[in-house]
Design a protein around this motif. Structure first.
Motif, PDB file in Angstrom:
ATOM      1  N   MET A 158     -18.273  -3.492   1.254  1.00 44.72           N
ATOM      2  CA  MET A 158     -19.439  -3.735   2.094  1.00 44.72           C
ATOM      3  C   MET A 158     -20.262  -4.849   1.442  1.00 44.72           C
ATOM      4  SD  MET A 158     -22.317  -1.074   3.455  1.00 44.72           S
ATOM      5  CE  MET A 158     -21.261  -0.315   4.651  1.00 44.72           C
ATOM      6  N   SER A 159     -20.597  -5.839   2.221  1.00 40.61           N
ATOM      7  CA  SER A 159     -21.321  -6.987   1.686  1.00 40.61           C
ATOM      8  C   SER A 159     -22.815  -6.697   1.601  1.00 40.61           C
ATOM      9  CB  SER A 159     -21.088  -8.220   2.566  1.00 40.61           C
ATOM     10  OG  SER A 159     -21.753  -8.056   3.797  1.00 40.61           O
ATOM     11  N   ILE A 160     -23.497  -7.554   0.895  1.00 38.72           N
ATOM     12  CA  ILE A 160     -24.951  -7.421   0.738  1.00 38.72           C
ATOM     13  C   ILE A 160     -25.648  -7.562   2.091  1.00 38.72           C
ATOM     14  CG2 ILE A 160     -25.282  -9.860   0.200  1.00 38.72           C
ATOM     15  CD1 ILE A 160     -27.257  -7.008  -1.387  1.00 38.72           C
ATOM     16  N   TRP A 161     -25.054  -8.392   2.980  1.00 37.35           N
ATOM     17  CA  TRP A 161     -25.674  -8.604   4.287  1.00 37.35           C
ATOM     18  C   TRP A 161     -25.595  -7.345   5.149  1.00 37.35           C
ATOM     19  CZ3 TRP A 161     -28.771 -12.331   3.811  1.00 37.35           C
ATOM     20  CH2 TRP A 161     -28.434 -13.434   3.033  1.00 37.35           C
ATOM     21  N   SER A 162     -24.517  -6.611   5.030  1.00 36.54           N
ATOM     22  CA  SER A 162     -24.411  -5.351   5.762  1.00 36.54           C
ATOM     23  C   SER A 162     -25.421  -4.340   5.241  1.00 36.54           C
ATOM     24  CB  SER A 162     -22.999  -4.775   5.634  1.00 36.54           C
ATOM     25  OG  SER A 162     -22.062  -5.606   6.266  1.00 36.54           O
ATOM     26  N   LEU A 163     -25.564  -4.281   3.933  1.00 37.62           N
ATOM     27  CA  LEU A 163     -26.553  -3.372   3.342  1.00 37.62           C
ATOM     28  C   LEU A 163     -27.972  -3.749   3.776  1.00 37.62           C
ATOM     29  CD1 LEU A 163     -25.149  -2.955  -0.267  1.00 37.62           C
ATOM     30  CD2 LEU A 163     -25.142  -1.276   1.591  1.00 37.62           C
ATOM     31  N   MET A 164     -28.254  -5.047   3.802  1.00 32.71           N
ATOM     32  CA  MET A 164     -29.579  -5.492   4.231  1.00 32.71           C
ATOM     33  C   MET A 164     -29.801  -5.192   5.704  1.00 32.71           C
ATOM     34  SD  MET A 164     -30.009  -9.031   2.074  1.00 32.71           S
ATOM     35  CE  MET A 164     -31.548  -9.446   2.843  1.00 32.71           C
ATOM     36  N   ASN A 165     -28.755  -5.276   6.500  1.00 39.47           N
ATOM     37  CA  ASN A 165     -28.850  -4.952   7.918  1.00 39.47           C
ATOM     38  C   ASN A 165     -29.206  -3.480   8.100  1.00 39.47           C
ATOM     39  OD1 ASN A 165     -28.680  -5.217  10.693  1.00 39.47           O
ATOM     40  ND2 ASN A 165     -26.474  -4.869  10.728  1.00 39.47           N
ATOM     41  N   TYR A 166     -28.506  -2.605   7.384  1.00 34.74           N
ATOM     42  CA  TYR A 166     -28.805  -1.172   7.466  1.00 34.74           C
ATOM     43  C   TYR A 166     -30.215  -0.865   6.950  1.00 34.74           C
ATOM     44  CZ  TYR A 166     -23.934  -0.271   8.621  1.00 34.74           C
ATOM     45  OH  TYR A 166     -22.709  -0.244   9.232  1.00 34.74           O
ATOM     46  N   ALA A 167     -30.621  -1.541   5.898  1.00 42.09           N
ATOM     47  CA  ALA A 167     -31.961  -1.335   5.357  1.00 42.09           C
ATOM     48  C   ALA A 167     -33.025  -1.771   6.357  1.00 42.09           C
ATOM     49  CB  ALA A 167     -32.121  -2.093   4.047  1.00 42.09           C
ATOM     50  N   ALA A 168     -32.784  -2.873   7.041  1.00 43.41           N
ATOM     51  CA  ALA A 168     -33.746  -3.351   8.042  1.00 43.41           C
ATOM     52  C   ALA A 168     -33.864  -2.360   9.194  1.00 43.41           C
ATOM     53  CB  ALA A 168     -33.329  -4.724   8.552  1.00 43.41           C
ATOM     54  N   TRP A 169     -32.725  -1.802   9.636  1.00 42.75           N
ATOM     55  CA  TRP A 169     -32.770  -0.801  10.698  1.00 42.75           C
ATOM     56  C   TRP A 169     -33.498   0.455  10.237  1.00 42.75           C
ATOM     57  CZ3 TRP A 169     -32.293  -1.255  15.658  1.00 42.75           C
ATOM     58  CH2 TRP A 169     -31.557  -2.290  16.194  1.00 42.75           C
ATOM     59  N   ALA A 170     -33.308   0.844   8.990  1.00 44.43           N
ATOM     60  CA  ALA A 170     -33.986   2.028   8.460  1.00 44.43           C
ATOM     61  C   ALA A 170     -35.496   1.808   8.403  1.00 44.43           C
ATOM     62  CB  ALA A 170     -33.438   2.373   7.076  1.00 44.43           C
ATOM     63  N   VAL A 171     -35.909   0.645   7.945  1.00 41.24           N
ATOM     64  CA  VAL A 171     -37.339   0.329   7.901  1.00 41.24           C
ATOM     65  C   VAL A 171     -37.918   0.297   9.309  1.00 41.24           C
ATOM     66  CG1 VAL A 171     -39.000  -1.491   7.332  1.00 41.24           C
ATOM     67  CG2 VAL A 171     -37.234  -0.858   5.693  1.00 41.24           C
ATOM     68  N   SER A 172     -37.180  -0.273  10.236  1.00 43.00           N
ATOM     69  CA  SER A 172     -37.628  -0.316  11.628  1.00 43.00           C
ATOM     70  C   SER A 172     -37.808   1.086  12.197  1.00 43.00           C
ATOM     71  CB  SER A 172     -36.620  -1.108  12.454  1.00 43.00           C
ATOM     72  OG  SER A 172     -36.968  -1.092  13.810  1.00 43.00           O
ATOM     73  N   ALA A 173     -36.868   1.972  11.914  1.00 43.88           N
ATOM     74  CA  ALA A 173     -36.961   3.348  12.397  1.00 43.88           C
ATOM     75  C   ALA A 173     -38.152   4.068  11.769  1.00 43.88           C
ATOM     76  CB  ALA A 173     -35.675   4.103  12.102  1.00 43.88           C
ATOM     77  N   LEU A 174     -38.388   3.846  10.483  1.00 43.18           N
ATOM     78  CA  LEU A 174     -39.537   4.466   9.821  1.00 43.18           C
ATOM     79  C   LEU A 174     -40.851   3.995  10.433  1.00 43.18           C
ATOM     80  CD1 LEU A 174     -38.465   4.368   6.075  1.00 43.18           C
ATOM     81  CD2 LEU A 174     -38.739   6.386   7.532  1.00 43.18           C
ATOM     82  N   ILE A 175     -40.965   2.712  10.725  1.00 39.34           N
ATOM     83  CA  ILE A 175     -42.181   2.189  11.349  1.00 39.34           C
ATOM     84  C   ILE A 175     -42.362   2.780  12.736  1.00 39.34           C
ATOM     85  CG2 ILE A 175     -43.253   0.094  12.281  1.00 39.34           C
ATOM     86  CD1 ILE A 175     -42.046  -1.407   9.882  1.00 39.34           C
ATOM     87  N   TYR A 176     -41.281   2.894  13.499  1.00 41.00           N
ATOM     88  CA  TYR A 176     -41.353   3.482  14.830  1.00 41.00           C
ATOM     89  C   TYR A 176     -41.868   4.916  14.761  1.00 41.00           C
ATOM     90  CZ  TYR A 176     -39.909   5.595  19.192  1.00 41.00           C
ATOM     91  OH  TYR A 176     -39.907   6.281  20.367  1.00 41.00           O
ATOM     92  N   PHE A 177     -41.294   5.721  13.885  1.00 45.28           N
ATOM     93  CA  PHE A 177     -41.723   7.115  13.783  1.00 45.28           C
ATOM     94  C   PHE A 177     -43.151   7.230  13.268  1.00 45.28           C
ATOM     95  CE2 PHE A 177     -37.071   7.918  13.704  1.00 45.28           C
ATOM     96  CZ  PHE A 177     -37.027   8.642  14.881  1.00 45.28           C
ATOM     97  N   TRP A 178     -43.576   6.327  12.377  1.00 47.27           N
ATOM     98  CA  TRP A 178     -44.943   6.334  11.892  1.00 47.27           C
ATOM     99  C   TRP A 178     -45.919   6.018  13.033  1.00 47.27           C
ATOM    100  CZ3 TRP A 178     -47.646   1.605   9.775  1.00 47.27           C
ATOM    101  CH2 TRP A 178     -48.913   1.928   9.293  1.00 47.27           C
ATOM    102  N   LEU A 179     -45.587   5.028  13.855  1.00 46.15           N
ATOM    103  CA  LEU A 179     -46.433   4.682  14.997  1.00 46.15           C
ATOM    104  C   LEU A 179     -46.502   5.829  16.004  1.00 46.15           C
ATOM    105  CD1 LEU A 179     -45.413   0.982  15.645  1.00 46.15           C
ATOM    106  CD2 LEU A 179     -47.621   1.815  14.868  1.00 46.15           C
TER     107      LEU A 179
END
Length: 56
Positions: A1-22
């Motif tokens: 798994m490349s660093i870009w895939s990991l960053m993609n998953y991390a970005a989706w996780a952060v996005s989901a956390l912000i959504y649930f916080w809002l």
């Protein structure tokens, strides 16, 4: 798994956390304040945040 895939998953996780916080904040605000307060309009005297009290 490349660093870009990991960053993609991390970005989706952060996005989901912000959504649930809002969503959590929306529910808390909706519970604590009536619709009249949230949609109300106020005059400049009622919103005097300068602390001058209209004397100035």
């Amino acid at each position: 798994m490349s660093i870009w895939s990991l960053m993609n998953y991390a970005a989706w996780a952060v996005s989901a956390l912000i959504y649930f916080w809002l969503f959590k904040d929306f529910l808390a605000t909706n519970k604590n304040y009536s619709e009249d307060v949230l949609l109300g309009t106020y005059s400049e005297e009622e919103l005097d945040i300068s602390g001058e009290g209209g004397q100035g």
